[in-house]
Enzyme design. Sequence first.
Site, mmCIF file in Angstrom:
data_model
loop_
_atom_site.group_PDB
_atom_site.id
_atom_site.type_symbol
_atom_site.label_atom_id
_atom_site.label_comp_id
_atom_site.label_asym_id
_atom_site.label_seq_id
_atom_site.Cartn_x
_atom_site.Cartn_y
_atom_site.Cartn_z
ATOM 1 N N GLY A 122 0.634 -1.228 -0.116
ATOM 2 C CA GLY A 122 0.350 -0.021 -0.029
ATOM 3 C C GLY A 122 0.809 1.136 0.054
ATOM 4 O O GLY A 122 1.914 1.198 0.310
ATOM 5 N N PRO B 229 5.170 4.425 1.978
ATOM 6 C CA PRO B 229 4.657 3.183 1.472
ATOM 7 C C PRO B 229 4.605 2.263 2.789
ATOM 8 O O PRO B 229 4.954 2.414 3.698
ATOM 9 C CB PRO B 229 5.794 2.659 0.769
ATOM 10 C CG PRO B 229 7.061 3.690 0.990
ATOM 11 C CD PRO B 229 6.580 4.860 1.779
ATOM 12 N N VAL B 230 3.654 1.353 2.697
ATOM 13 C CA VAL B 230 3.440 0.063 3.759
ATOM 14 C C VAL B 230 4.016 -1.265 2.842
ATOM 15 O O VAL B 230 3.500 -1.433 1.759
ATOM 16 C CB VAL B 230 1.960 0.222 3.860
ATOM 17 C CG1 VAL B 230 2.046 -0.808 5.132
ATOM 18 C CG2 VAL B 230 1.507 1.312 4.545
ATOM 19 N N ASP C 248 -8.217 12.414 10.903
ATOM 20 C CA ASP C 248 -7.864 12.176 9.305
ATOM 21 C C ASP C 248 -8.640 11.000 9.270
ATOM 22 O O ASP C 248 -8.003 9.901 8.523
ATOM 23 C CB ASP C 248 -6.485 11.929 8.847
ATOM 24 C CG ASP C 248 -6.274 12.262 7.531
ATOM 25 O OD1 ASP C 248 -6.999 12.533 6.776
ATOM 26 O OD2 ASP C 248 -5.034 11.701 7.185
#
Length: 804
Positions: free
Chosen positions: A496, A502-503, A613
């Site tokens: 992701g 990024p993950v 968020d």
Amino acid sequence: MSAKRSTRNSLVLPLIFLSPFLFHYSYGSDSLFPGQSIRDGETLISAHGIYELGFFSPGDSTKRYVGIWYHKLPILTVVWVGNRENPISDSSGYITMDEQGNLKIMDGKGTSFLLGANNRSTNITSATLLDSGNLVLREMSSSGNDIVWQSFDHPTDNQLPGMKLTLSTSSISWRSTSDPRPGNFSFGIDPNGTDQLFLWNRTEVIWSVAVLNGVNFSLVQDATVTLPGDLDGYTFIHHWGSGYYYYTLADSSIITRGFTDHEGRHKQLAWLDGEENWVTFLVKPNEHPCEVPSSCGVNGLCSNDSSVMCTCLFGFEPNVNKHWDSRDYSDGCIRKVQSECMSNGDGFLKLRNIKLPIFSSKDRNLSLGIDDCKAWCTKNCSCNAYTSAYLNRTGCSFWFGDLYGLQAGADEVQDLFVRLAASELKKHSGNLKSCELALINIGIALCILGAFLCGCKWRKAKVRHRKEENDFDCSSCSFATIAACTNQFSDVNKIGEGGFGPVYKGFLEGQSVAVKRLSSSSGQGLEEFANEITLIAKLQHRNLVRLLGYCIQKEEKILIYEYMPNKSLDYYIFDSTKGAELDWEKRFHIVEGIAQGLLYLHNYSRLKVIHWDLKSSNILLDSEMNPKISDFGLARTFGQNENQANTKRVMGTYGYMSPEYAMNGLFSVKSDVFSFGVILLEIITGLRSTDYCHQDGSENLLAHSWELWREGRCSELANPTIGDMHPFDEVQTCIQVALLCVQDIAADRPTMSDVVSMLRCEISSLPIPKKPAFLPARSVGREDFRKHEIHSLNNLTMSIIECR
């Protein structure tokens, strides 16, 4: 019936013989007395009409069996069979008491089968069907009604609340739906005294309910789930005695049962009146192969969340390499270096988040601590692993020989210590250095801030904390270790792209993890990084993602989370193909989970937290599609008496921002409520609020939804991927709740407590929503804001915007 029962109980024993006509059988009674019988077609019914006993034929069979079933349910559900191996061929059978006080089944030919044996000296007994589903044979005497036999001691394939499983009794499946004879599968207590519940296929263990840890079974928490309607909050209450196990319910009015089926699964079911059917909320083993202990053989570690299902423990290697290459793991693993025990100082490797192996032995001495367990296991060369027996870190559990049934990624509390040769331990130490995955508390965040912002002496801070609190360690995982576990942050491991970087998926310390690597251009600095660690460490809820570890090295800032195999909510709802996997039932389950998570943040956590968020991409989904709120980098805390604050630094995501926050920098719990309303509309419609465009000229998703609701055209809002079978009333309620959440004035919006009540239909009449905030997604920022700095990887998340 109560009047008859009262009269019957007032009779004295001599009347049994002097006036037998008083005891003629009455249809619907709960008891059978000497000289009475019930024939095929007649039944006993428990006092409050819960259970019924009589003759039945299962499935398409014509044979007649004596069974117990639920009296009032429209579906015949047999929970006990008395003559499962001795059926009667026709309807000539009857149940009666013989002269010795035994309860018997007779057929038309005079053949008898013993149902309940009287092992007392008296021959004066009675049989009663209780409201628990237990058929009891009692001794009738002046001293009381003592039970001499009960059906609960002879279970078939069901376990009812209060029914004890012992070392000599177990729940045994039918052979088929039409054949109640004992089948291949059984569920019960390990006869070896390991305090474990097993599911067997004949003699092979095919599932275990982990280890009793002094409070409950460490893997039964996935049975304590929230169910719809009247079963909301349903929980087991486990009871473990000296050699027996049973469960009860917090709400005894709920109809539930454990069931071992003929296909080799153990289920927990509950009856839902609204559904008029049984709901299965626990099935073991389910589709995950790791639940079967033999999946990876001995000393093999099984992972449901890895592309390679089985790996060997550190210090072990495949027993037959060619078999493992072909993905046949049944041979298991063997040690690379054989244990030298006392001669060369073996040690123990600590494993966390591992489902404990089966077949342990236990020392229940509560005065023993974990150091005592280690000392005893060290001296015994056949002891290959140990852990604390109970959650309070007392007692010991030991494993001898090979380890069987290891599973990664389980939510275990106890650590498992596995024996390794000294040379292997040295290799492991060199590879991992000081990396230990652990839940992070506020002290770690303070230590990070102190080291980088205040210039404190890292080592002294570390030593001081460790003296004050033994299990606190300010060290973190090394960058090299994190890089190795993600294959050097390769694109193959990338799962992701978050707003701050990024993950990646990695495999660390025996479990799959999600590694969030903060980009240098993300705009999230040390303050936001420490904020996320500080907050999420204090927050513990099933609908919030868990933070497992962190890494700081030079410019690198990395967070390590529990791995969510089903990615994020937006991955499903905005894709026509993936969206079809989420029917309305699953979507509503996700909505409820998000609402529960927000309610916890706002009302029940130690801190009042505003996420700030909240969006669909920040809702992650676990293997069971349970939602977990993530990404707390922007979250802020309030005092319990604070309700609103102001900021000149407006951060968040267009399309999800409340108008008072976007325009004036005002934020409160109602800001999260607004975001929740937007997400709820996205879940219903499958439309993305941030890039919405509709042919009817609506400015955004909120305007479009408002217009259709006002015109009574709510059915047009539901996305076609939901399917046609969804309950429209429930969808319409969710639309109205969403529109209440996105109202222009913050004070008009409900609290999350109100939202949860609305979703549960606890509020009979919902308020009429007022016109929502119509923020033009494409003009905000050109006409209403002066942008000084925007850091974003997806063109959605803003870091700094100041109002005019």
